[in-house]
Design a protein around this motif. Structure first.
Motif, PDB file in Angstrom:
ATOM      1  N   UNK A 264      40.706 -43.142  23.466  1.00  0.00           N
ATOM      2  CA  UNK A 264      40.704 -42.341  24.695  1.00  0.00           C
ATOM      3  C   UNK A 264      42.027 -42.482  25.448  1.00  0.00           C
ATOM      4  N   UNK A 265      42.264 -41.524  26.353  1.00  0.00           N
ATOM      5  CA  UNK A 265      43.546 -41.439  27.062  1.00  0.00           C
ATOM      6  C   UNK A 265      43.335 -41.073  28.522  1.00  0.00           C
ATOM      7  N   UNK A 266      44.195 -41.611  29.383  1.00  0.00           N
ATOM      8  CA  UNK A 266      44.262 -41.189  30.787  1.00  0.00           C
ATOM      9  C   UNK A 266      45.730 -41.079  31.191  1.00  0.00           C
ATOM     10  N   UNK A 267      45.993 -40.300  32.237  1.00  0.00           N
ATOM     11  CA  UNK A 267      47.366 -40.032  32.662  1.00  0.00           C
ATOM     12  C   UNK A 267      47.531 -40.235  34.165  1.00  0.00           C
ATOM     13  N   UNK A 268      48.714 -40.691  34.559  1.00  0.00           N
ATOM     14  CA  UNK A 268      49.107 -40.739  35.971  1.00  0.00           C
ATOM     15  C   UNK A 268      50.434 -39.999  36.089  1.00  0.00           C
ATOM     16  N   UNK A 269      50.424 -38.878  36.779  1.00  0.00           N
ATOM     17  CA  UNK A 269      51.626 -38.030  36.856  1.00  0.00           C
ATOM     18  C   UNK A 269      52.118 -37.890  38.290  1.00  0.00           C
ATOM     19  N   UNK A 270      53.417 -38.027  38.447  1.00  0.00           N
ATOM     20  CA  UNK A 270      54.038 -37.788  39.743  1.00  0.00           C
ATOM     21  C   UNK A 270      54.916 -36.542  39.665  1.00  0.00           C
ATOM     22  N   UNK A 271      56.126 -36.643  39.117  1.00  0.00           N
ATOM     23  CA  UNK A 271      57.047 -35.497  39.118  1.00  0.00           C
ATOM     24  C   UNK A 271      56.566 -34.347  38.228  1.00  0.00           C
ATOM     25  N   UNK A 272      55.741 -34.645  37.230  1.00  0.00           N
ATOM     26  CA  UNK A 272      55.224 -33.576  36.365  1.00  0.00           C
ATOM     27  C   UNK A 272      54.003 -32.891  36.969  1.00  0.00           C
TER      28      UNK A 272
END
Length: 408
Positions: A264-272
């Motif tokens: 499984x995968x999770x993401x933390x995005x700021x500039x994107x």
């Protein structure tokens, strides 16, 4: 190798003043698979004269002329009328098209629009449009093939793939075609690496399609031995940068691996700003492995949601390896995922400093037993920086999961 030549005419005044036409590289790839070389492209205004002139120019030089757009029912849809005048081929109201439009739209289409939309070449093959009103048409005349497609790609691509491509494949030469998709190389860097092989196998055709942090090498030829030798050499030379040999994008490749390994995968995005999440969720079935993401654009969201320490932001700043690491760990904890990726950077046009110029992006990658962070500089405008960062994150994730699998 004698390859049939094709020309593309994109019809639409809007393509000259407000919209970008990106069909040429897409059709180049599709035509190459049929053993046909796209030689050139012309954009024509919505006038009879301009369209006729474009058809005349292309017909003198190519075997196959593809015309997109201008097939609708309104006053400025003049492709068929212009081609009819040039080819001296009459147009007629097609009963097949009329019946299709009546079934699909009933009374919602006016008699005038019904008449205009039903115009077709008497001798043409007609292809039903599942996603619109304009039928595609294919007309053969004097050893040349004229293909008329609706303007929107979402309408013409299914027709092309299912109906037109099989017919064109019979017209093309017997060829061997391959696509190699890569990340982490510029167009010039790719050329430098494969130039010795290109010089060695001069009978093959090559082209490179470049994008933000990614590129695609297309090559084809009729000599099977040379084709296979070049492909083998390229796979060896570019092995660290290849992510697909089957025309899949990075998100599609990751979906296959994550699903197969039940990870499984999770993401933390700021500039994107959710761009990477959008790329992943555009792939059907991604919910099997993608648990979710946090669009942590502000410092407040980084501290409140992802548990980034205020002291980290004060000491190192939001665009730092330290912040990226805490973001990746935070989102991994929230969703309980096996893998996580974080992105934080300066996409521009403002916000840069001497130490951290516009284009600076920091990444962190976490697996079940390993994590690392890296800072990268992308030279370009805001859109380029954001897309480059998204592709870098996906390719970095691919490399991490490959490393993880080798350690198992």
């Amino acid at each position: 190798m004698k390859t049939k030549k094709a020309y593309l005419i994109a019809v639409g005044s809007e393509l000259l003043n407000s919209k970008a036409n990106r069909y040429a590289p897409i059709l180049f790839s599709k035509l190459s698979k049929a053993g046909i070389r796209l030689q050139g492209e012309i954009t024509a205004k919505d006038t009879i004269k301009d369209i006729k002139d474009a058809v005349d120019f292309c017909a003198k030089r190519g075997n196959i002329i593809i015309i997109t757009g201008g097939l609708g029912p309104t006053f400025d849809d003049l492709t068929r009328q212009a081609a009819s005048a040039f080819l001296k081929e009459p147009l007629t109201c097609s009963k097949k098209i009329i019946n299709f439009l009546k079934r699909k739209y009933g009374k919602r289409i006016s008699q005038e629009n019904l008449y205009n939309q039903s115009l077709a070449f008497k001798k043409a093959l007609l292809f039903e449009n599942e996603r619109g009103t304009a039928f595609a048409q294919m007309l053969n005349k004097e050893n040349k093939t004229f293909i008329f497609l609706p303007g929107p790609m979402r309408e013409w691509e299914p027709i092309w793939d299912k109906k037109i491509f099989p017919l064109l494949k019979k017209k093309g030469d017997k060829i061997f075609f391959s696509s190699v998709r890569l990340a982490g190389l510029t167009e010039c860097e790719l050329q430098e690496k494969i130039l010795p092989d290109i010089k060695k196998f001069k009978d093959l055709d090559y082209t490179v399609l470049a994008g933000p942090y990614i590129c695609e090498l297309l090559f084809f030829g009729s000599n099977k031995n040379n084709f296979l030798s070049f492909k083998k050499s390229v796979k060896k030379t570019l092995k660290n940068n290849i992510y697909s040999l089957k025309s899949r994008n990075l998100a599609q490749v990751l979906k296959i691996i994550f699903t197969k390994k039940k990870l499984t995968l999770s993401l933390a995005e700021s500039c994107t700003g959710g761009l990477i999440s959008s790329m992943i969720t555009s792939v059907p079935g991604s919910s099997v492995f993608y648990l979710g993401g946090v669009n942590s654009y502000s410092n407040l969201s980084k501290t409140k949601i992802l548990s980034v320490k205020k002291s980290t932001l004060k000491k190192y700043g939001a665009v730092s390896l330290e912040c990226a690491e805490e973001m990746a760990l935070g989102v991994k904890k929230i969703f309980g995922s096996d893998f996580s990726v974080s992105v934080t950077g300066i996409a521009g046009p403002g916000g840069g400093t001497k130490k951290k110029p516009v284009g600076t992006v920091c990444f962190a990658f976490c697996s079940p037993n390993f994590k690392y962070s890296v800072s990268v500089f992308f030279d370009g405008d805001r859109d380029f920086v954001r897309m480059s960062a998204a592709n870098f994150a996906l390719f970095g994730l691919l490399k991490l999961i490959q490393f993880y699998r080798r350690r198992q």
